[in-house]
Design an enzyme around this catalytic site. Sequence first.
Site, PDB file in Angstrom:
ATOM      1  CB  CYS A  42     -16.261 -16.586  12.907  1.00  0.00           C
ATOM      2  SG  CYS A  42     -16.044 -17.827  14.410  1.00  0.00           S
TER       3      CYS A  42
ATOM      4  CG  ASN B  91     -16.782 -13.839  -0.793  1.00  0.00           C
ATOM      5  OD1 ASN B  91     -15.940 -14.354  -1.981  1.00  0.00           O
ATOM      6  ND2 ASN B  91     -16.168 -13.867   0.270  1.00  0.00           N
TER       7      ASN B  91
ATOM      8  CD  GLN C 152     -20.911 -13.350  -4.614  1.00  0.00           C
ATOM      9  OE1 GLN C 152     -22.014 -12.418  -4.323  1.00  0.00           O
ATOM     10  NE2 GLN C 152     -20.747 -14.056  -3.288  1.00  0.00           N
TER      11      GLN C 152
ATOM     12  N   GLY D 118     -21.842 -24.423  -5.087  1.00  0.00           N
ATOM     13  CA  GLY D 118     -20.339 -23.605  -5.376  1.00  0.00           C
ATOM     14  C   GLY D 118     -19.456 -24.102  -5.037  1.00  0.00           C
TER      15      GLY D 118
ATOM     16  N   GLY E 191     -26.767 -21.369  -7.685  1.00  0.00           N
ATOM     17  CA  GLY E 191     -28.436 -21.725  -7.790  1.00  0.00           C
ATOM     18  C   GLY E 191     -28.584 -20.237  -6.822  1.00  0.00           C
ATOM     19  CG  HIS E 192     -27.781 -19.850  -2.830  1.00  0.00           C
ATOM     20  ND1 HIS E 192     -27.073 -18.543  -1.394  1.00  0.00           N
ATOM     21  CD2 HIS E 192     -26.455 -20.844  -3.147  1.00  0.00           C
ATOM     22  CE1 HIS E 192     -25.162 -19.445  -1.260  1.00  0.00           C
ATOM     23  NE2 HIS E 192     -25.095 -20.283  -2.463  1.00  0.00           N
TER      24      HIS E 192
END
Length: 392
Positions: free
Chosen positions: A333, A157, A185, A75, A206-207
Amino acid sequence: MSVPRASRVYLDHAATTPMVPAAVEAMTRELTRVGNASALHGSGRAARRVVEDSRELIADRVGARPAELIFTSGGTESDNLAVKGGYWSRRDGRRNRVVVSAVEHHAVLDSASWLAAAEGAELDLLPVDVMGRLDLAAAERLVDERTAVVSVMAANNEVGTRQPVAEVARLATAVGAVSHSDAVQAVGHVPLDFAASGLDLMTFTGHKLGGPYGVGALLARRSTALTAVQHGGGQERDVRSGTLDVAAIAAFAAAVEVAVAGLVAEEARLRALRAELVDGVLAAVPGARLNGTLAAADSLPGVTNLGFADCAADSVLMLLDAAGIDCSAGSACSAGVAQPSHVLTAMGVEETAARSALRFSLGHSSSRADVRALLAALPEAVSRARAAAAFV
């Protein structure tokens, strides 16, 4: 002592979701074979067949033509190629604006900010309402003939709010700008059709849908010019050079096929689980607040963002972690310093409240037992975090 990984409750599917068996099988099969998909010999041609069969399958499942699908490493790369490549292809002396929503993933926001800092682009952020939905009236004002590229994500997200990308595409087309949507997403979780959307560019990976890390795609209409971000062998329409990861691509295709085939039933199952989670948390934890919306037309089925007044999200997260529950803090962060979520602050959430938010995201391996485990552990975790905050 940490809880063994096998016995943990995983509620962070929006970060990454476990690979589905079909994807593991496809990847394992291709890892035992050799052949560069750009080579002309037999092994290379066999690898190329796997790539092109995968390209056809994935394109079909998302409403695109095979020639419109460009394989990338994921992405972030796809977003960079879309925002920067789209901008460079449209930029001229008059057209130098980049318009993105204020709640974009940093892959889009940081690409747009870099164009402003390094390339002299004029950057405009589109506001959202208290639910995280795009202000279309503002978009109509800001997207004009000076705009080179417009990028609005299909679904957020952090809070799961879906956006009106077809309307965004219409606005961009009317002024000759490139339209892009980060759909990382959304693909495999809610219905999406690239052709019907009117978008010029769309990102997914993909993930997030049961495939492996390290592989993704950018859908790009053949009529949409893109300037390459990286150069080399000229693979993927000469806009994304690099040796193709055949095994990962095969697994990506297998995961897309599984996700899209089961989308309707899985969406209904996850929405029911999410409703149980939200109702349970709001009943069990005083002062808990939902960030975003649960309306089916306006949200992803498995993403929930909840704020817990009078305590720090990081404290609750670590207490849940010690209890064997994985979730995500609603903050980014930077340089080791926790920052309030840019998504929540754009939605009008006060900074202290934004620092108290946690994301619980469900996926294909989630069950009622996972929700019950969270509901059993969360009240004590919040209570302890509030007690700790009272002494700070």
